[in-house]
Design a protein around this motif. Sequence first.
Motif, PDB file in Angstrom:
ATOM      1  N   GLN A 122     -94.278 -35.373  25.626  1.00 39.37           N
ATOM      2  CA  GLN A 122     -95.664 -35.556  25.207  1.00 39.37           C
ATOM      3  C   GLN A 122     -96.602 -34.990  26.265  1.00 39.37           C
ATOM      4  O   GLN A 122     -96.370 -35.117  27.462  1.00 39.37           O
ATOM      5  N   TRP A 123     -97.667 -34.363  25.790  1.00 37.43           N
ATOM      6  CA  TRP A 123     -98.620 -33.718  26.682  1.00 37.43           C
ATOM      7  C   TRP A 123     -99.505 -34.733  27.394  1.00 37.43           C
ATOM      8  O   TRP A 123     -99.955 -35.716  26.810  1.00 37.43           O
ATOM      9  N   CYS A 137     -92.240 -33.467  15.282  1.00 33.19           N
ATOM     10  CA  CYS A 137     -92.792 -34.411  16.255  1.00 33.19           C
ATOM     11  C   CYS A 137     -92.793 -35.809  15.647  1.00 33.19           C
ATOM     12  O   CYS A 137     -92.692 -35.978  14.432  1.00 33.19           O
ATOM     13  N   MET A 142     -90.784 -25.833  19.406  1.00 32.52           N
ATOM     14  CA  MET A 142     -91.097 -27.046  18.649  1.00 32.52           C
ATOM     15  C   MET A 142     -91.058 -26.822  17.137  1.00 32.52           C
ATOM     16  O   MET A 142     -91.471 -25.791  16.635  1.00 32.52           O
ATOM     17  N   ARG A 195    -104.558 -33.438  14.392  1.00 33.75           N
ATOM     18  CA  ARG A 195    -104.317 -32.147  15.041  1.00 33.75           C
ATOM     19  C   ARG A 195    -105.637 -31.402  15.259  1.00 33.75           C
ATOM     20  O   ARG A 195    -106.400 -31.172  14.323  1.00 33.75           O
ATOM     21  N   GLY A 228     -97.149 -37.440  18.229  1.00 36.17           N
ATOM     22  CA  GLY A 228     -97.185 -36.115  18.833  1.00 36.17           C
ATOM     23  C   GLY A 228     -96.119 -35.861  19.876  1.00 36.17           C
ATOM     24  O   GLY A 228     -96.208 -34.888  20.628  1.00 36.17           O
ATOM     25  N   GLU A 229     -95.076 -36.689  19.922  1.00 36.17           N
ATOM     26  CA  GLU A 229     -93.969 -36.470  20.850  1.00 36.17           C
ATOM     27  C   GLU A 229     -93.011 -35.438  20.242  1.00 36.17           C
ATOM     28  O   GLU A 229     -92.610 -35.552  19.085  1.00 36.17           O
ATOM     29  N   ILE A 230     -92.626 -34.450  21.029  1.00 38.11           N
ATOM     30  CA  ILE A 230     -91.779 -33.368  20.538  1.00 38.11           C
ATOM     31  C   ILE A 230     -90.340 -33.851  20.360  1.00 38.11           C
ATOM     32  O   ILE A 230     -89.784 -34.525  21.231  1.00 38.11           O
ATOM     33  N   TRP A 241     -94.875 -30.445  13.153  1.00 41.33           N
ATOM     34  CA  TRP A 241     -95.940 -30.473  14.165  1.00 41.33           C
ATOM     35  C   TRP A 241     -97.309 -30.254  13.544  1.00 41.33           C
ATOM     36  O   TRP A 241     -98.311 -30.800  14.012  1.00 41.33           O
ATOM     37  N   LEU A 269     -99.309 -28.383  20.057  1.00 38.23           N
ATOM     38  CA  LEU A 269     -99.400 -29.841  20.149  1.00 38.23           C
ATOM     39  C   LEU A 269    -100.738 -30.340  19.608  1.00 38.23           C
ATOM     40  O   LEU A 269    -101.749 -29.638  19.691  1.00 38.23           O
ATOM     41  N   HIS A 270    -100.719 -31.549  19.060  1.00 40.93           N
ATOM     42  CA  HIS A 270    -101.857 -32.007  18.262  1.00 40.93           C
ATOM     43  C   HIS A 270    -103.124 -32.208  19.077  1.00 40.93           C
ATOM     44  O   HIS A 270    -104.231 -32.152  18.523  1.00 40.93           O
ATOM     45  N   ALA A 320     -93.480 -26.326  23.477  1.00 40.98           N
ATOM     46  CA  ALA A 320     -94.355 -26.433  22.308  1.00 40.98           C
ATOM     47  C   ALA A 320     -94.571 -25.078  21.657  1.00 40.98           C
ATOM     48  O   ALA A 320     -94.425 -24.923  20.434  1.00 40.98           O
TER      49      ALA A 320
END
Length: 279
Positions: A162-163, A186, A183, A217, A190-192, A211, A124-125, A179
């Motif tokens: 999202q994280w 995105c 994954m 990122r 940054g939503e998967i 991603w 994730l970014h 992720a």
Amino acid sequence: MDNPIWMIGDIQGCGTPLDALLKHPEVDQPGSRFWFAGDLVNRGPQSLASLRRIKALGDRAISILGNHDLHLLAVSAGIRAPSKNDTIQEILDAPDAQELIDWLRNRPLAHFEAGHLMIHAGVLHKWTAQKTLALAAEVESVLRGKNWQKGLQKMYGNEPVQWRDDLTGSKRIRIIINALTRMRMCTIKGEIDLNSKASPRGQRNGTLVPWFDVPGRATRDVTVVFGHWSTLGLMVRPDAICLDTGCVWGGQLTAMRLQDRRIIQIPCLQCQNPADFPG
């Protein structure tokens, strides 16, 4: 030259090409080390032999967990039913099944060395390399624990997308696993999007990006090495390397030497299986 490190894409139970790769004269050297990008088993015809072969490499190999490896653990724990295209039953029926399962659940979800971060699917970014390792370790502690079967019960699902640092419990574990092992695409925020399996060129309306192209990122300062994405195929960039070249779908098993980007590919036609889309 330092002892060579060969970074290897998804095997998915294609044992014959794996053996051919490990016997290749450039690869079969006393000091060679191996990083496997996950999905060691499933869909190919020799899942048991592949798992035993990699396990036998001992400390020479780093084996990252992929989604198919986690699926094997979930089936062995009785919390996931086998699918019609699985080729893992021979592992579950083997006399050394418990030993293999215990070995597999003690593998990492991320490895960082020599400026290279290996995971199976994506990062994730917002995550730096060090944060990725720390979050991977949270899942690893669950898998290596006494009650690891219980820890996997809520692994499956597509939420959250999202994280957030304040995520806890099953939601936190699930997004880390999604992720690192599932994954591909995105949103630019940054939503998967876990429904996307096609190549980046086949995405709808340009609303999604790979991603590794999400703006901002945090791992652009290292080289992220991954597999999982056979429709993307071999991709070599300074900041991202994809090594999944669809061996189980009739493509090739790909290995890259970390030190100089030397690529060796082994054809895998005998594993061709058009019955299912790559997953």
